[in-house]
Design an enzyme around this catalytic site. Structure first.
Site: not given
Ligand code: AP5
Length: 218
Positions: A15, A90, A129, A162, A173
């Protein structure tokens, strides 16, 4: 008329990777709730400290806190043409709140892209990552390595793993995603807004599919 795009998918689906590129290409603001929480934590705010208690455990931050934070972000000037929402909404309550917020700006969600990746692949992606300390740029040891080990290609700051990318937290998660966030796929499907992308392709090919759907020149 502003354009609002929601990017849905499990942790590690890509994402953040796709949202950053898409926002640049379409000249839209990139609103990542995860990045906003991490920025608050870095700045030592009360909100950051509260969010950290949930993030460490792989749980969702409560809806009222998250919705308030995103609503504040949406009122900033750079959202004038619209925004890409990454990791928000979410929960169904967040999705409802987003609809109401956008209506205040005379807009609505125009598309929800769901990036599909199986759980086994997510674990490998998150284990490898690397995230940039300064601006959250995203790399992967194997799939998207930086040019110089440990250094961000874009701003030269150091890369770190992270804390919530530890194996146990990642498992939680993913479970939380299936329990609380996956139903949003159906929510946007019912509204006729869902576009499902195969996230098991290269980063470039996922982007090609997204742009094709949006009818934007590659
Ligand atoms: P990446 O692009 O980083 O993936 P992502 O989907 O963004 O993963 P996140 O871990 O950031 O998502 P998340 O939703 O768990 O975390 P967030 O920060 O939002 O890609 C991942 C890896 O794969 C990278 O190394 C990349 O290079 C690689 N990659 C990407 N595409 C690829 C491909 N096509 N092929 C191969 N490799 C690839 O949230 C963190 C925390 O914050 C949550 O757990 C929660 O506690 C809190 N939080 C955030 N938002 C909310 C909300 N709306 N409500 C409540 N709590 C929330």
């Amino acid at each position: 008329m502003p354009v609002y795009i929601v990017i849905l998918g499990p942790p590690g689906a890509g994402k953040g990777t796709q949202s950053r590129k898409l926002a640049k290409k379409l000249k839209l603001a990139h609103i990542s709730s995860g990045d906003l929480f991490r920025e608050n934590l870095k700045n030592g705010t009360k909100l950051g400290k509260l969010a950290d208690e949930y993030i460490r455990k792989g749980e969702l931050v409560p809806d009222d806190v998250t919705i308030g934070m995103v609503s504040d972000r949406l009122s900033q000037k750079d959202t004038v043409n619209g925004a890409i929402f990454d990791g928000f909404p979410r929960t169904p309550a967040q999705a409802e709140a987003l609809g109401k917020m956008l209506a205040e700006f005379g807009g609505e969600v125009n598309m929800a892209a769901y990036i599909r990746v199986p759980d086994e692949e997510l674990i490998e992606r998150l284990a490898g990552r690397l995230t940039c300390r300064e601006n959250g740029h995203i790399f992967h040891r194997k799939y998207n390595p930086p040019k110089e080990t440990g250094r961000c290609d874009y701003d030269g700051s150091d890369l770190y793993q992270r804390e919530d990318d530890q194996a146990e937290t990642v498992k939680r998660r993913i479970d939380v995603y299936h329990e609380q966030t996956r139903p949003l796929k159906e929510y946007y499907q019912k509204l006729g807004l869902l576009f499902e992308v195969n996230g098991e392709q290269s980063i470039e090919d996922v982007m090609v599919d997204l742009l094709e759907y949006l009818s934007v020149e590659k």
